[in-house]
Every structure is written in structure tokens, then in C-alpha cells.
Design an enzyme around this catalytic site. Structure first.
Site, PDB file in Angstrom:
ATOM      1  N   CYS A 333       0.753  -1.209  -0.018  1.00  0.00           N
ATOM      2  CA  CYS A 333      -0.004   0.036   0.014  1.00  0.00           C
ATOM      3  C   CYS A 333       0.950   1.219  -0.178  1.00  0.00           C
ATOM      4  CB  CYS A 333      -1.242   0.327   1.474  1.00  0.00           C
ATOM      5  SG  CYS A 333      -1.417  -1.513   1.955  1.00  0.00           S
ATOM      6  N   ARG A 362       7.471 -10.186   5.760  1.00  0.00           N
ATOM      7  CA  ARG A 362       7.291  -9.812   7.154  1.00  0.00           C
ATOM      8  C   ARG A 362       7.547 -10.649   8.142  1.00  0.00           C
ATOM      9  NH1 ARG A 362       0.669  -8.917   6.062  1.00  0.00           N
ATOM     10  NH2 ARG A 362       0.701  -7.868   4.500  1.00  0.00           N
ATOM     11  N   GLN A 380       1.417 -11.750  -2.627  1.00  0.00           N
ATOM     12  CA  GLN A 380      -0.114 -10.992  -2.583  1.00  0.00           C
ATOM     13  C   GLN A 380      -0.530 -10.841  -4.048  1.00  0.00           C
ATOM     14  OE1 GLN A 380      -0.413  -7.785  -0.355  1.00  0.00           O
ATOM     15  NE2 GLN A 380      -1.749  -9.160   1.088  1.00  0.00           N
ATOM     16  N   ASP A 382      -2.657  -8.535  -5.012  1.00  0.00           N
ATOM     17  CA  ASP A 382      -2.291  -7.599  -4.612  1.00  0.00           C
ATOM     18  C   ASP A 382      -3.005  -5.950  -5.207  1.00  0.00           C
ATOM     19  OD1 ASP A 382      -2.725  -5.508  -2.258  1.00  0.00           O
ATOM     20  OD2 ASP A 382      -1.090  -5.418  -1.328  1.00  0.00           O
ATOM     21  N   HIS A 384      -5.159  -1.461  -5.207  1.00  0.00           N
ATOM     22  CA  HIS A 384      -5.606  -0.560  -4.834  1.00  0.00           C
ATOM     23  C   HIS A 384      -5.742   0.269  -5.637  1.00  0.00           C
ATOM     24  CE1 HIS A 384      -1.623  -1.787  -1.989  1.00  0.00           C
ATOM     25  NE2 HIS A 384      -3.018  -2.045  -0.410  1.00  0.00           N
ATOM     26  N   LYS A 463     -12.983  -3.920   7.393  1.00  0.00           N
ATOM     27  CA  LYS A 463     -12.043  -4.438   6.393  1.00  0.00           C
ATOM     28  C   LYS A 463     -13.477  -5.794   5.939  1.00  0.00           C
ATOM     29  CE  LYS A 463      -9.565  -7.604   8.838  1.00  0.00           C
ATOM     30  NZ  LYS A 463      -8.136  -8.359   8.658  1.00  0.00           N
ATOM     31  N   HIS A 509      -7.834  -0.874  -0.418  1.00  0.00           N
ATOM     32  CA  HIS A 509      -7.134  -2.346  -0.763  1.00  0.00           C
ATOM     33  C   HIS A 509      -7.316  -3.467  -0.929  1.00  0.00           C
ATOM     34  CE1 HIS A 509      -4.302  -0.476   1.869  1.00  0.00           C
ATOM     35  NE2 HIS A 509      -5.399   1.141   3.123  1.00  0.00           N
TER      36      HIS A 509
HETATM   37 ZN   LIG Z   1      -3.077  -2.567   1.337  1.00  0.00          ZN
END
Ligand SMILES: [Zn+2]
Ligand SMILES: [Zn+2]
Length: 637
Positions: A333, A362, A380, A382, A384, A463, A509
Site C-alpha cells: 500500500c 513479514r 500477494q 494485491d 489498490h 474490512k 485495498h
Molecule cells: Zn494495501
């Protein structure tokens, strides 16, 4: 007094009547079958007095809701057996848990799995010797303490001392065993039939590693033997489907101590991984996303702006360059926010939807790592979305649409949760109210039924979490859609509105697989490794009956590959039977066997994994069918 029954009828009872008295007033057969009661929705011992106005539900032997009572009572019989077999054993706590029970003991000598069988045999002996009543009594504190002190039951003494002064001390006795216990318990030992002691583990007294380590005996019990068998079978099946076992077995991935928490992807696993990334790209294209690439390593300044340096640093891998602290990204992000900020935007440009198969790190504790499900290094799927406040609702709904379209490709059914503001969070309550309401509205507009998970949101926003239930009934979290008013503030992300003024963007997200690693782990556990044709690393294996068919085999493989199918030949000098057996265990979806007849007629003999011989097929027709199956990403039914 008046007690209310589930059908809203009232039952008149004398003051001091118990749950069991109430059951007896309804009928003697019900009283005999009563396992426990629920009073005002709470599970309670049938021996306890009711109060005027209580709502009462009688739970019978055989009711699922009373299973914890059966399991707890079985744990007491285990403790009694332990006392018989191991004089000097000290007993601690023995509660019911999800799917079973445990009891913690301090044995005079360490015990082994063989002792589990002896314990179970002693439990059966106790139960066969008679129908034991569970007798409840309330005892003055000093008397209870003196009793356990005399018996050397130091854990029970400490347990009494830890109970608040106003809590009555209750004992339950069955046979020659007395336990300090809150209950609830069955009336007698009669319904205890279908149980199994399962395993041993170490457990610290009170979960405190500075206190003695006890031995925890795990077991389970069901009302019916068939239910116990089904449960044990499910456990076996889960072991067989454990992705940590299937990964190396099917040549997909492996792990090494030199990179704890990071998979080494073998060629077959890499193929699966790439198929999923390909699916995500295709879906992103269809839904108006643009793919971006952002850096891996950032100056600490970026993480300070995003807030991660203060809220998430323990989970980050931190390093330095030329004396400046740097951090590897644990999330995409902030990078995407930075990328968005590098340009000026008009309201006409929005929404901007950035996707990135972003590699993240992580810093998970080594003890928390678990195969592909909990890793330190993962990718991910991912994305945005940067949009105006007016667009946020439609964007959230668009994410949900895309999620359900994606899961449908795997035949996955999902359940939905809305996770709200956590205790530790950024932003003011008004922003959280708005963000939570917006996600709830998106769910309502989509007609989705959802549970609310209070306090489980991200620190920057609420979320929607999407969960699947797998073929063994286990629930897994997959995707998430998050609403964020915080990062746009912190990064000062704006657009020029129709009024020519600068306005704050809203950021969403979303990840649908979660991470590719985790999703593959779940997929393996769900399917046991039987992947749909489109996802299988090797789709078709071609086998010659004899050496003289090899050139035809090569020709068939060539035509399959030209058609875009992942095909290979097995030309080893093994028997066809052995090759077929091996192909079955490696779960290749399609096997083609060719001999003289096939070679002459230009056909192939088809076998599908897990099914039998499907007979001779014309190769061109077969290729057409397989391509359609792959193209539609068909899921086997
Ligand atoms: Zn994010
Ligand atoms: Zn107990």
C-alpha cells in the site's frame, strides 16, 4: 416461579427447582434423557436452581449443543483412570475444547503413547463396571482446600486460592474420584461410550513458562460411535491432505532451514503459481486495473509516513544503507500511495486501480511459521484503488464482484465477514463510522449475508473478509476488501475536483487469493492435490505400450503441445501398469496410452485420473475437448 420454555409456554415450578426438576415436570422420559440445560442462552448444569423468569431449554443426550458436557464428563473419567494407574499423579485442569477435551496431569514419571492405550482401557473398565452418577456438592472453601492439601493435589489447592472469594466451591464426584469443578456434567456415565484418547503434549501450568510443565492428554468423545469414527476419519484425511506433505510428494515446493518461512518452488509448483498469477492478470484486465511495479526496499521515511514504522515495525525486516534505516515492504500500500502521489490527478482520471503481484516480507516468529499458510516471504495478488468519495461504494462492490467471479473459477463457496474498528487504530470515530457504513452498504447492495467481526479491522480501516469452507469442513480466510481514509491523509493524496479545488482521495485495498502461497496451500488441502485440468502442472501424460510406439507418442505429445496443453511422454523402460499407477499417484489429470491399434487409427486410449478407462478417442477431438476444458477453467463436478 414461572419458567419460559423455547415455545414461549410457561412452566410453574416451586422456588428452588432445578433444570432437572423442570425437565421432570415436562415428563419423566425427558428428565431421564436430559444432559444439561441452557438458561437464558447459557449452557448450565441441570442440578443448579432456576430463577423466576428464566428462559429454559432442555438439552438431551445426543444433542450437539450438549457435546461439551459429554466431553467434560469423559475428561473426569480420564482423570479417575489416571489416578488408578499412576498413584501419585497430580491433576490440574480438564476442560472440553473444540472437537474434544484435554486433561493436564503431573505424572510421577513421563508417560508414552503406549500409556494412552492403558489409560483408555482403564476408562473402559471403569465405565463397564457400573453406571456412575456425577454428584455435585458445594463445599466450604476451607474444607475443600484441606481435602486437596491432604491428597497432595497442589494444583487444585492453587486453583481454589485463585478463585474469587464470592465464587462457590463445587465438587463433582463419580465413583472414587472427586474433582474441583464448575461443571456442567451429565447425570451419569451411561452416555459415555464413543471416545478416544488421541495424543500427548506438554503444557505449562496456567500457560506460564516459569511454572511446571505438565502432560496434556487430548481426547475426544461423541454421542454415537459412527460420529466418532467420522471425526477420526476426517483427522486422518486432513493429515493425508496436509499441503506440507503433498508439496514435496507432488514435486511442487519444498522448504529449507537456510530460508525459514520461504518456499523453494520446484518446476511443477512454479507452473501452478504462474497459472494463478495469469488468472489474476486476466481478471484485472477485465475489471479495469493497471499493473504496476513498485520497489522492494524503502527508506524508513516512507514507513514513518505510512505509520508502519510505529505500528508494524516488529513484523518488518529492517536494514540500513549509508547510515539510513530502510525497511523491506510488508505491504504494497505505501508504495502504491507513493506512486499515485508522483502525479497530479483530475477527478476525470479517477478511479485509478493499481494491481501488483507484489513480493512481501513479514518477520514472523519461527514458531508461528506453518508451511505455505504462514510464511515470511510471499506474493500477494494485491491491488489498490484510488477514487473519489462518491465512487467508493461502487468500487467496493466492484471488488466483491471480482472476488466472487474469481472464486467461481475454483468452485469455491464463500462466507463473508465485516471486521470493524480495532482498539488500536488511526483516525477519528467519524471516519470509522463512515468507512464501516460504506462497506456494510456495499454488502447489503450485493444482497450478501455477513457476520460482523467486532474489533478485527486493520489499524487503518474496516474490512470485508471472505472465507471458504473446504471439503473437510475447515474454514480458511481468502480475500479481503478494505476501506482506508488514513493513508490518503498521511500521504496527502488529492485530486482536482470539478470545482477546481483539491480534494482527498479514498483508497481501497483488496487481495482475493490473499497470497498465492497461502492459496495454493489451501487449494491442496481442499482438493488433496487433485487440481482441475487448467491448473495441473502436467496436464497430459502419454504412455507407449511398447518401444515401437515411441515415435507415435512423440507425435502425440507434439500435437498436444502445439495446441497449448502441458503434455509429456513417459518413455522409461517400465511396464505400462507401473507407469499408470505412478501417474495416478502423481495426480496427472489425463493419461493417454498408445499401442498398435491407436497408432494405426490415429487414436489414443484415454484415462482420467481417479476414473477408469474412457476408451479410444480420436486425437483431434480429444484435443478440442481438453482445450475447451482448460479455456473455461472448468471445475470437475
Ligand atoms: Zn494495501
Ligand atoms: Zn471438570
Amino acid at each position: 416461579m414461572r419458567i419460559l420454555l423455547p415455545d414461549d409456554t410457561a412452566l410453574e415450578l416451586p422456588d428452588g427447582a432445578t433444570g432437572l426438576d423442570a425437565a421432570a415436570a415436562i415428563g419423566p422420559r425427558l428428565a431421564a434423557a436430559t444432559a444439561a440445560v441452557k438458561v437464558n442462552g447459557e449452557l448450565r448444569d441441570l442440578r443448579l436452581p432456576l430463577a423466576d423468569g428464566d428462559r429454559l431449554q432442555v438439552l438431551r443426550v445426543g444433542d450437539d449443543e450438549a457435546l461439551p458436557v459429554l466431553r467434560h464428563s469423559t475428561a473426569h473419567v480420564l482423570a479417575e483412570a489416571a489416578r488408578h494407574l499412576f498413584p501419585g499423579v497430580k491433576v490440574a485442569f480438564g476442560p472440553p475444547i473444540d472437537n474434544g477435551f484435554y486433561y493436564d496431569f503431573e505424572f510421577p514419571e513421563p508417560i508414552t503413547d503406549a500409556d494412552l492405550e492403558r489409560l483408555e482401557a482403564e476408562m473402559r473398565r471403569i465405565l463397564a463396571a457400573g453406571e456412575w452418577a456425577f454428584v455435585r456438592s458445594e463445599v466450604p472453601r476451607a474444607e475443600a482446600r484441606a481435602r486437596f492439601e491432604a491428597e497432595g493435589e497442589v494444583y487444585k489447592v492453587e486453583a481454589i486460592d485463585r478463585l474469587p472469594a464470592d465464587v462457590p466451591i463445587s465438587f463433582y464426584r463419580q465413583g472414587d474420584f472427586v474433582d474441583l469443578c464448575r461443571g456442567p456434567h451429565l447425570q451419569t456415565s451411561k452416555p459415555i461410550k464413543a471416545f478416544r484418547l488421541q495424543s500427548l503434549a506438554g503444557a505449562y501450568w496456567l500457560g506460564d513458562s516459569s511454572r511446571p510443565q505438565l502432560t496434556r492428554v487430548y481426547g475426544t468423545a461423541f454421542w454415537k460411535p459412527a460420529d466418532l469414527e467420522a471425526h477420526l476419519h476426517r483427522i486422518e484425511e486432513a493429515k493425508r491432505r496436509d499441503h506440507r506433505r503433498l508439496g514435496p510428494e507432488l514435486g511442487l515446493f519444498t522448504f529449507s532451514d537456510v530460508a525459514a518461512g520461504t518456499a523453494f518452488w520446484l518446476p511443477n509448483g512454479t507452473r501452478i503459481f504462474n497459472q494463478l498469477v495469469g488468472l489474476s492478470r486476466e481478471m484485472c484486465d477485465a475489471h479495469g486495473y493497471t499493473e504496476v511495479k513498485t520497489p522492494q526496499l524503502y527508506d524508513a521515511e516512507l514507513w514513518k509516513t505510512s505509520g508502519h514504522w510505529f505500528k508494524y515495525r516488529d513484523h518488518m525486516f529492517v536494514t540500513e544503507a549509508e547510515g539510513r534505516p530502510m525497511g523491506l515492504k510488508p505491504m504494497n500500500c505505501p508504495g502504491h500511495a507513493q506512486l499515485f502521489k508522483l502525479q497530479r490527478w483530475s477527478y476525470r482520471d479517477l478511479p485509478q486501480r493499481y494491481s501488483e503481484p507484489g513480493l512481501l516480507h513479514r518477520n514472523e516468529l519461527s514458531g508461528a511459521l506453518h508451511g505455505l499458510l504462514r510464511v515470511r516471504h510471499f506474493v500477494q495478488d494485491d491491488a489498490h484503488i484510488f477514487c473519489t468519495p462518491e465512487q467508493a461504494l461502487d468500487e467496493a462492490k466492484g471488488c466483491l464482484d471480482m472476488a466472487f467471479e474469481t472464486y467461481a473459477q475454483f468452485g469455491i463457496e464463500t462466507t463473508v465477514e465485516l471486521s470493524t474498528r480495532p482498539p488500536e487504530r488511526m483516525g477519528d470515530d467519524a471516519q470509522w463510522d463512515e468507512a464501516e457504513a460504506l462497506l456494510a452498504r456495499a454488502l447489503d447492495d450485493k444482497g450478501l449475508v455477513y457476520a460482523v467481526n467486532e474489533g478485527d479491522g486493520a489499524f487503518y480501516g474496516p474490512k470485508i473478509d471472505l472465507h471458504m469452507t473446504d471439503s473437510l469442513g475447515r474454514s480458511w480466510q481468502l480475500g479481503t476488501v478494505q476501506m482506508d481514509f488514513q493513508l490518503p491523509e498521511r500521504f496527502d493524496l488529492t485530486y482536482t475536483g470539478a470545482d477546481n479545488g483539491e480534494h482527498r482521495v479514498v483508497m481501497l485495498h483488496r487481495a482475493l487469493f490473499g497470497s498465492y502461497e497461502r492459496f495454493i496451500g489451501i487449494l491442496l488441502e481442499d482438493t488433496g492435490g487433485d487440481l482441475p485440468l487448467w491448473l495441473a502442472p502436467d496436464q497430459v501424460l502419454v504412455l507407449p505400450i511398447a518401444d515401437r510406439h515411441e515415435s507415435y507418442v512423440e507425435e502425440v505429445v507434439g500435437r498436444l503441445r502445439t495446441a497449448g496443453l502441458r503434455a509429456r511422454a513417459d518413455l522409461r523402460g517400465e511396464s505400462v501398469g507401473k507407469k499408470i499407477a505412478e501417474a495416478e499417484s502423481s495426480k496427472v489429470p489425463v493419461m493417454l496410452v498408445v499401442g498398435d491399434r491407436e497408432q494405426e487409427t490415429g487414436q489414443v486410449s484415454v484415462r482420467r485420473h481417479g476414473r477408469r478407462d474412457l476408451g479410444a478417442h480420436d486425437l483431434a477431438g480429444l484435443i478440442r475437448d481438453l482445450r475447451a476444458e482448460v479455456g473455461e477453467r472448468r471445475v470437475p463436478v
